[in-house]
Write a protein that holds these residues in place. Structure first.
Motif, PDB file in Angstrom:
ATOM      1  N   LEU A 167       0.835  -1.195   0.000  1.00  0.00           N
ATOM      2  CA  LEU A 167       0.000   0.000   0.000  1.00  0.00           C
ATOM      3  C   LEU A 167       0.871   1.246   0.000  1.00  0.00           C
ATOM      4  O   LEU A 167       1.986   1.246   0.534  1.00  0.00           O
ATOM      5  CB  LEU A 167      -0.907   0.028   1.237  1.00  0.00           C
ATOM      6  CG  LEU A 167      -1.820  -1.172   1.481  1.00  0.00           C
ATOM      7  CD1 LEU A 167      -2.587  -0.978   2.791  1.00  0.00           C
ATOM      8  CD2 LEU A 167      -2.794  -1.351   0.333  1.00  0.00           C
ATOM      9  N   SER A 168       0.331   2.321  -0.555  1.00  0.00           N
ATOM     10  CA  SER A 168       0.999   3.620  -0.479  1.00  0.00           C
ATOM     11  C   SER A 168       0.727   4.245   0.890  1.00  0.00           C
ATOM     12  O   SER A 168      -0.144   3.775   1.627  1.00  0.00           O
ATOM     13  CB  SER A 168       0.472   4.540  -1.576  1.00  0.00           C
ATOM     14  OG  SER A 168      -0.842   4.995  -1.243  1.00  0.00           O
ATOM     15  N   PRO A 169       1.413   5.330   1.253  1.00  0.00           N
ATOM     16  CA  PRO A 169       1.112   6.017   2.508  1.00  0.00           C
ATOM     17  C   PRO A 169      -0.320   6.546   2.572  1.00  0.00           C
ATOM     18  O   PRO A 169      -0.848   6.799   3.647  1.00  0.00           O
ATOM     19  CB  PRO A 169       2.127   7.166   2.537  1.00  0.00           C
ATOM     20  CG  PRO A 169       3.263   6.681   1.698  1.00  0.00           C
ATOM     21  CD  PRO A 169       2.622   5.874   0.616  1.00  0.00           C
ATOM     22  N   LEU A 174      -0.868  -0.797  -4.265  1.00  0.00           N
ATOM     23  CA  LEU A 174       0.177  -0.669  -5.278  1.00  0.00           C
ATOM     24  C   LEU A 174       0.544  -2.001  -5.913  1.00  0.00           C
ATOM     25  O   LEU A 174       0.961  -2.046  -7.073  1.00  0.00           O
ATOM     26  CB  LEU A 174       1.441  -0.049  -4.650  1.00  0.00           C
ATOM     27  CG  LEU A 174       1.286   1.334  -4.033  1.00  0.00           C
ATOM     28  CD1 LEU A 174       2.597   1.774  -3.391  1.00  0.00           C
ATOM     29  CD2 LEU A 174       0.832   2.345  -5.074  1.00  0.00           C
ATOM     30  N   GLY A 175       0.412  -3.086  -5.179  1.00  0.00           N
ATOM     31  CA  GLY A 175       0.775  -4.381  -5.722  1.00  0.00           C
ATOM     32  C   GLY A 175       0.663  -5.456  -4.666  1.00  0.00           C
ATOM     33  O   GLY A 175       0.302  -5.197  -3.517  1.00  0.00           O
ATOM     34  N   HIS A 176       0.960  -6.694  -5.061  1.00  0.00           N
ATOM     35  CA  HIS A 176       0.868  -7.807  -4.136  1.00  0.00           C
ATOM     36  C   HIS A 176       1.670  -8.984  -4.658  1.00  0.00           C
ATOM     37  O   HIS A 176       2.054  -9.023  -5.837  1.00  0.00           O
ATOM     38  CB  HIS A 176      -0.598  -8.215  -3.923  1.00  0.00           C
ATOM     39  CG  HIS A 176      -1.344  -8.477  -5.186  1.00  0.00           C
ATOM     40  ND1 HIS A 176      -1.149  -9.610  -5.956  1.00  0.00           N
ATOM     41  CD2 HIS A 176      -2.288  -7.743  -5.838  1.00  0.00           C
ATOM     42  CE1 HIS A 176      -1.943  -9.569  -7.013  1.00  0.00           C
ATOM     43  NE2 HIS A 176      -2.641  -8.445  -6.973  1.00  0.00           N
ATOM     44  N   THR A 177       1.930  -9.954  -3.790  1.00  0.00           N
ATOM     45  CA  THR A 177       2.623 -11.171  -4.185  1.00  0.00           C
ATOM     46  C   THR A 177       1.674 -12.058  -5.000  1.00  0.00           C
ATOM     47  O   THR A 177       0.451 -11.872  -4.938  1.00  0.00           O
ATOM     48  CB  THR A 177       3.127 -11.920  -2.942  1.00  0.00           C
ATOM     49  OG1 THR A 177       2.055 -12.027  -1.999  1.00  0.00           O
ATOM     50  CG2 THR A 177       4.275 -11.191  -2.296  1.00  0.00           C
ATOM     51  N   PRO A 178       2.194 -13.011  -5.776  1.00  0.00           N
ATOM     52  CA  PRO A 178       1.349 -13.783  -6.706  1.00  0.00           C
ATOM     53  C   PRO A 178       0.139 -14.465  -6.079  1.00  0.00           C
ATOM     54  O   PRO A 178      -0.916 -14.536  -6.704  1.00  0.00           O
ATOM     55  CB  PRO A 178       2.335 -14.817  -7.271  1.00  0.00           C
ATOM     56  CG  PRO A 178       3.657 -14.154  -7.186  1.00  0.00           C
ATOM     57  CD  PRO A 178       3.622 -13.332  -5.935  1.00  0.00           C
ATOM     58  N   ASP A 179       0.265 -14.972  -4.858  1.00  0.00           N
ATOM     59  CA  ASP A 179      -0.839 -15.705  -4.243  1.00  0.00           C
ATOM     60  C   ASP A 179      -1.818 -14.814  -3.486  1.00  0.00           C
ATOM     61  O   ASP A 179      -2.816 -15.289  -2.958  1.00  0.00           O
ATOM     62  CB  ASP A 179      -0.303 -16.764  -3.271  1.00  0.00           C
ATOM     63  CG  ASP A 179       0.472 -17.854  -3.983  1.00  0.00           C
ATOM     64  OD1 ASP A 179       0.187 -18.075  -5.171  1.00  0.00           O
ATOM     65  OD2 ASP A 179       1.358 -18.454  -3.362  1.00  0.00           O
TER      66      ASP A 179
END
Length: 322
Positions: A167-169, A174-179
């Motif tokens: 997460l951004s502040p 913003l993104g995540h791991t594949p699972d």
């Protein structure tokens, strides 16, 4: 009733006797007081991450500073000047909120929930008194509902490793791991095709921001119940500029600690349960706790009574979830 049903029923009574325009009522991890399972009806749901961030960064009427058994209002806390509240200045004012009644549902075993009621007109003294009268019985009922989530499960196999949500502040994803996406669908079913993000992730991240701002010192972590006795733990940590939220199966010690609080076990009983979960027998328990074996048996009988079980095997199956 489960915790959601309890809250909905109580909200119906509050609406009938006091009245409100919007509400937010999250459950909390009893040790960290961080929100876990929110129930809310607010006009700014599309701005939920921003609402959560501002709520955690606002010292005024913060649930961690409220005295259990009392209801406070924004008007009273700010001397009639709600602009002293960061949350009101940055968000609530724009939605026509004139006052907020706030309460924390806490007892000697922990903090179980907090409630904010928004209204376009101020709350009166008699109305806050009416709200105050429900706090103690509702706290007991919410704790009971959490206790009832601890059930033994057959054939349980933990999911591998933690998954990570970035997460951004400002708490934007913003993104995540594949699972992570698959794991989150277990936490929160997707809605309208959007990627599911548990509100608990926003809450632990917001608590990290509160730590860094010096607003509150509780750990940015929370245990969340999913279903069928399954609990996961969420934690937030700073990675350079952004915030990483990890989500994984709650460890046995984390489950046992929460189990003891939910069932209202004494400090000594919770200590005994922790040793029992590590495989200690009666003699071992007596030696570790500097007690007689007879006293250990008395403590066990008390634990069995409070948790409505008849033997150690059933007790541990519920506490450990397997």
């Amino acid at each position: 009733m489960d915790a959601r049903a309890v809250r909905l029923r109580v909200l119906g009574e509050i609406r009938r006797k006091v009245g409100f325009d919007a509400y937010a009522w999250p459950l909390t991890d009893p040790e960290t007081a961080v929100g876990t399972a929110p129930l809310a009806d607010v006009p700014c749901l599309p701005e939920l991450p921003r609402l959560i961030r501002l709520k955690y960064l606002t010292p005024t009427n913060r649930w961690t500073t409220l005295r259990p058994g009392t209801v406070t209002t924004l008007r009273a806390a700010t001397g009639g000047n709600p602009a002293r509240s960061l949350l009101w200045r940055e968000m609530l004012d724009g939605y026509g909120v004139a006052d907020v009644a706030s309460a924390v549902f806490a007892d000697r075993f922990g903090v179980w929930a907090f409630l904010d009621l928004w209204r376009s007109r101020p709350f009166t003294g008699p109305e806050t008194a009416t709200l105050t009268r429900i706090l103690e019985p509702v706290t007991t009922e919410l704790r009971r509902a959490q206790a009832e989530t601890f059930v033994a499960r057959d054939g349980h196999s933990p999911r591998p490793g933690p998954v990570v949500l970035l997460l951004s502040p400002e708490l934007d994803v913003l993104g995540h791991t594949p699972d992570t996406a698959e794991y989150l669908r277990v936490l929160v079913p997707p809605d309208d095709g959007r990627a599911p993000v548990p509100a608990g992730a926003y809450n632990v991240a917001a608590q990290l921001l509160a730590n860094e701002a010096g607003v509150d010192g509780d750990r940015p972590a929370a245990r969340v119940h999913l279903a069928d006795g399954r609990w996961v733990t969420l934690r937030a940590a700073r990675i350079v500029r952004d915030i990483a939220v990890t989500i994984e199966e709650s460890a046995p010690a984390e489950r046992v600690a929460l189990f003891g609080r939910a069932f209202g076990l004494s400090t000594r009983e919770r200590e005994l349960l922790g040793h029992l979960a590590h495989g200690s027998d009666t003699r071992d328990l007596a030696r570790r706790m500097f007690l007689s074996e007879h006293t250990v048996q008395d403590h066990l009988k008390s634990i069995f009574t409070k948790t409505a079980v008849r033997n150690r095997r059933t007790l541990l199956a519920r506490a450990l979830g397997g």
